[in-house]
Write an enzyme that holds these catalytic residues in place. Structure first.
Site, short mmCIF file in Angstrom:
data_model
loop_
_atom_site.label_atom_id
_atom_site.label_comp_id
_atom_site.label_asym_id
_atom_site.label_seq_id
_atom_site.Cartn_x
_atom_site.Cartn_y
_atom_site.Cartn_z
CE1 TYR A 51 0.57 1.68 4.30
CE2 TYR A 51 0.82 -0.69 4.50
CZ TYR A 51 1.00 0.59 5.01
OH TYR A 51 1.63 0.77 6.21
CB CYS A 52 1.86 3.89 -1.61
SG CYS A 52 1.00 3.75 -3.19
CB THR A 53 -0.02 8.43 -0.39
OG1 THR A 53 1.18 8.46 0.37
CG2 THR A 53 -0.93 9.56 0.05
#
Length: 343
Positions: A198-200
């Site tokens: 996951y990331c922003t």
């Protein structure tokens, strides 16, 4: 014909105050082949400047990455313009949870080699062979699976103030730094574990998932829309929120709260705090975490040295900066010997 921003941040802030209009902060990205990036860049600036769009948009041959704010009354016109561009029709827009009319104060549309600095040679692997996209509900199920390894693809100063429960959070300064470290640490699990990332907002995972599949990982998943979309779905569907703390964002807000948990500390005194600030000394501008008490004590500076400089008359500060670039500390967000309680 205006092709570049002509107003200072201060002038733009005054105009926003005078207008008294709500603005929407949002982000989006799209990987697509763009032939003439300069023409496309100018096309965006001309049309979005007319709509009073503000923000930071990167255009490259591989696509577009934008973080911006739009006056609420102009949102439909903005969306219509996006939809008029073939590869951006119905592109997912990540709407910020916490709105601020001054999240951006300039319109900057820049041509870059890449829309995210990943340091990868895209010719060496199939960037379209991406991992499986999962929504918030499926993501929650996956990360409860004992055969899942959850990895945060963001940098240390982002994950420090917020991350998912049980996630691996590499202590890195750049996205590129994390890629090889993660591969090396997880090399024994290429066949048997779910690699969930996951990331922003999802953009870093788009490239990372294809890279890890190229490197031999068999079961690769990514959170669709990143933390921003996850938070929206959790609220909308009443799902269990597995995220702790804040989500770091790259605008004047610096973060938006996803849960009430405070998982980081003031870098100066060590008490629980998750408020990022920039050192008030313009020659430093270091990004770090500072509580209100330390902010008052240190005049919003990261060190006694910076506090002393910041107390000088502006012209004296300007003279001291003359001929000098910003300290390299500006690029080492949250890393400095003066920060006693850096996590």
């Amino acid at each position: 014909m205006q092709l570049y921003n002509k107003l200072s941040a201060k002038e733009r802030a005054a105009l926003i105050d005078d207008a008294g209009t709500d603005r929407l902060t949002l982000s989006f990205y799209k990987y697509a082949h763009i032939g003439n990036t300069e023409i496309f860049r100018n096309h965006l600036f001309i049309n979005w400047n007319e709509l009073d769009v503000l923000g930071r948009i990167y255009v490259a041959n591989e696509g577009i990455n934008g973080q911006l704010s739009v006056p609420a009354p102009n949102f439909n016109a903005f969306k219509e313009h996006l939809d008029s561009i073939t590869f951006l029709e119905n592109v997912r827009l990540n709407i910020a949870r916490e709105q601020d009319v001054k999240s951006f104060l300039k319109l900057k549309v820049k041509v870059r080699k890449k829309i995210v600095a990943d340091g990868l040679n895209d010719d060496t692997f199939d960037v379209t062979n991406k991992g499986v996209h999962v929504d918030a509900e499926k993501f929650n199920q996956l990360i409860e699976d004992p055969d899942t390894i959850l990895v945060d693809m963001r940098n240390h100063y982002e994950s420090e103030i917020g991350h998912f429960k049980g996630a691996i959070t590499p202590d890195v300064d750049t996205f590129r730094d994390s890629l090889d470290i993660i591969e090396e640490d997880l090399k024994e699990h290429k066949e048997d574990k779910n690699l969930v990332m996951y990331c922003t907002g999802g953009i870093r995972c788009e490239k990372a998932s294809a890279y890890y599949k190229h490197k031999g990982f068999k079961k690769v998943f990514q959170l669709e829309g990143g933390i921003i979309e996850y938070a929206r779905q959790v609220e909308e569907k009443g799902l269990d929120n597995k995220y702790l703390g804040k989500n770091f964002v790259f605008d004047h807000r610096r973060s938006e709260r996803i849960s009430d948990d405070i998982i980081s500390n003031c870098h100066q005194c060590g008490k629980p705090c998750d408020t990022h600030v920039n050192c008030a000394n313009e020659a430093c501008h270091l990004l770090f975490i500072q509580c209100p008490e330390c902010a008052a004590k240190m005049d919003n500076c990261c060190s006694v040295e910076c506090k002393d400089i910041n107390s000088l008359p502006y012209e004296e500060q300007k003279a001291l900066r003359k001929g000098k670039g910003n300290s390299n500390k500006i690029f080492k967000k949250g890393r400095s010997e003066v920060l006693k309680f850096k996590g």
